[in-house]
Design an enzyme around this catalytic site. Structure first.
Site, PDB file in Angstrom:
ATOM      1  N   HIS A   1       0.830  -1.212   0.000  1.00 19.77           N
ATOM      2  CA  HIS A   1       0.000   0.000   0.000  1.00 19.77           C
ATOM      3  C   HIS A   1       0.864   1.262   0.000  1.00 19.77           C
ATOM      4  O   HIS A   1       0.476   2.282  -0.569  1.00 19.77           O
ATOM      5  CB  HIS A   1      -0.979  -0.024   1.180  1.00 19.77           C
ATOM      6  CG  HIS A   1      -1.841  -1.258   1.185  1.00 19.77           C
ATOM      7  ND1 HIS A   1      -2.386  -1.777   2.322  1.00 19.77           N
ATOM      8  CD2 HIS A   1      -2.208  -2.097   0.172  1.00 19.77           C
ATOM      9  CE1 HIS A   1      -3.068  -2.868   2.011  1.00 19.77           C
ATOM     10  NE2 HIS A   1      -2.966  -3.092   0.717  1.00 19.77           N
TER      11      HIS A   1
ATOM     12  N   HIS B   1      -9.841  -1.585  -4.133  1.00 20.22           N
ATOM     13  CA  HIS B   1      -8.618  -1.964  -3.409  1.00 20.22           C
ATOM     14  C   HIS B   1      -7.761  -2.927  -4.249  1.00 20.22           C
ATOM     15  O   HIS B   1      -6.531  -2.885  -4.194  1.00 20.22           O
ATOM     16  CB  HIS B   1      -8.915  -2.588  -2.043  1.00 20.22           C
ATOM     17  CG  HIS B   1      -7.653  -2.862  -1.294  1.00 20.22           C
ATOM     18  ND1 HIS B   1      -6.975  -1.870  -0.612  1.00 20.22           N
ATOM     19  CD2 HIS B   1      -6.884  -3.978  -1.194  1.00 20.22           C
ATOM     20  CE1 HIS B   1      -5.861  -2.368  -0.114  1.00 20.22           C
ATOM     21  NE2 HIS B   1      -5.767  -3.650  -0.447  1.00 20.22           N
TER      22      HIS B   1
ATOM     23  N   ASP C   1      -3.808  -2.457  -5.076  1.00 17.78           N
ATOM     24  CA  ASP C   1      -2.753  -3.469  -4.927  1.00 17.78           C
ATOM     25  C   ASP C   1      -1.983  -3.654  -6.239  1.00 17.78           C
ATOM     26  O   ASP C   1      -0.755  -3.728  -6.252  1.00 17.78           O
ATOM     27  CB  ASP C   1      -3.356  -4.826  -4.533  1.00 17.78           C
ATOM     28  CG  ASP C   1      -3.656  -4.925  -3.039  1.00 17.78           C
ATOM     29  OD1 ASP C   1      -3.122  -4.127  -2.255  1.00 17.78           O
ATOM     30  OD2 ASP C   1      -4.430  -5.831  -2.669  1.00 17.78           O
TER      31      ASP C   1
ATOM     32  N   HIS D   1      -1.473 -10.472  -5.526  1.00 15.42           N
ATOM     33  CA  HIS D   1      -0.071 -10.056  -5.533  1.00 15.42           C
ATOM     34  C   HIS D   1       0.835 -10.944  -6.391  1.00 15.42           C
ATOM     35  O   HIS D   1       1.688 -10.444  -7.107  1.00 15.42           O
ATOM     36  CB  HIS D   1       0.480 -10.006  -4.103  1.00 15.42           C
ATOM     37  CG  HIS D   1      -0.164  -8.945  -3.267  1.00 15.42           C
ATOM     38  ND1 HIS D   1      -0.181  -7.618  -3.640  1.00 15.42           N
ATOM     39  CD2 HIS D   1      -0.818  -9.011  -2.083  1.00 15.42           C
ATOM     40  CE1 HIS D   1      -0.818  -6.915  -2.718  1.00 15.42           C
ATOM     41  NE2 HIS D   1      -1.213  -7.737  -1.766  1.00 15.42           N
TER      42      HIS D   1
HETATM   43 ZN   LIG Z   1      -3.930  -4.586  -0.362  1.00 11.86          ZN
END
Ligand SMILES: [Zn+2]
Length: 294
Positions: free
Chosen positions: A79, A243, A247, A270
């Site tokens: 973040h 969100h 990311d 991720h």
């Molecule tokens: Zn995140």
């Protein structure tokens, strides 16, 4: 897109608790010269090891992003990286007194506020921009990301999909610039699925989770605060998908190059995000090498 590299005009500090380990951590941001990149410095360790924030130092992406150089590690950087991407900061020294970046408010907003206070300044060096010229694809099962050529700037499309479980499919699209990122995405908080909560606790993680910095989606679609289990008030009706874009933006920033293209992601997290960042870093490095040898 901006053409000059940026850093901050004066040092800034922040502190707080890491989302996963729950340890309190202090961070000092320091200005850095052009072409020095984003570097974490573990000032709590002997010899103050410096860990560059780029794909070559990635060590893991289990629920968060870890960087590692020799024995020194930093985790939960995603973040903060998104905040740096949003502000266009290319060069910064991040002195960290611990291994995990503070959770802040669970989004990029907290870090953006701290860094803006330190005034963003231009440096005498051009940003490197990598133009996507042919599709670059990464796939893992039902998750995929395709980077496509785009006439101007950087554009994101993201689809969040849990196969009809938890919540309905959400798609969000945005042009990437500081103003749109700040207004539409930066404050979207992290979230978890209720089915992972027990797994998390078993791993001894999630000690820094609060009712304010995240929310939980339950199998019946209910959205609650993570500790009290009271109904959560979302910052946007589709805070979840916003969100996921946050990311993705933070993870792609580890390619250390500005991108001109259209990034179309479905269900990615991720590990797939950084796989694309690696590919982009490799291709842009090869292109630069070829240009230099002409
Ligand atoms: Zn995140």
């Amino acid at each position: 897109m901006d053409t000059l590299q940026k850093t901050i005009g004066k040092p800034a500090e922040c502190s707080g608790t890491g989302m996963f380990r729950g340890e309190s951590v202090r961070i000092a941001f320091k200005p850095a010269p052009a072409n020095s990149g984003i570097n974490f410095v573990r000032v709590d360790l002997p010899h103050r090891p410096k860990i560059p924030a780029n794909v070559h130092f990635l060590s893991s992406t289990v629920k968060r992003v870890f960087l590692k150089k020799e024995d020194a590690e930093v985790e939960g950087i995603e973040h903060l990286m998104a905040a740096l991407a949003g502000l266009g900061i290319d060069n910064l020294e991040i002195e960290i007194h611990g291994r995990e970046v503070p959770a802040g408010d669970g989004s990029a907003k907290y870090f953006m506020d701290v860094l803006r206070e330190a005034k963003i300044v231009n440096l005498d060096g051009k940003k490197q921009i990598f133009k996507i010229q042919e599709p670059i694809t990464v796939i893992n099962g039902k998750a995929s990301i395709v980077a496509l050529p785009h006439d101007e700037g950087l554009f994101f499309s993201y689809t969040l999909d849990f196969d009809g479980f938890f919540i309905e499919q959400q798609t969000y699209e945005m042009e990437f610039n500081e103003e749109i990122f700040s207004r539409e995405v930066a404050s979207a908080r992290t979230f978890g699925l209720s089915t992972y909560v027990e797994e998390f606790k078993k791993m001894g993680l999630g000690k820094g989770i609060t009712d304010e910095n995240s929310f939980i989606i339950h199998e019946d679609g209910k959205i609650t605060k993570p500790l009290s289990m009271n109904p959560a008030e979302l910052r946007f009706p589709n805070e979840h998908v916003r969100h996921k874009i946050l990311d993705l933006i933070g993870d792609l920033y580890l390619a250390n190059v500005g991108i001109q293209g259209h990034i179309v992601a479905k269900r990615s997290g991720h590990s797939l995000n950084v796989e694309l960042a690696r590919k982009i870093a490799n291709i842009s490095h090869l292109k630069r090498k070829m240009l230099n040898s002409d």
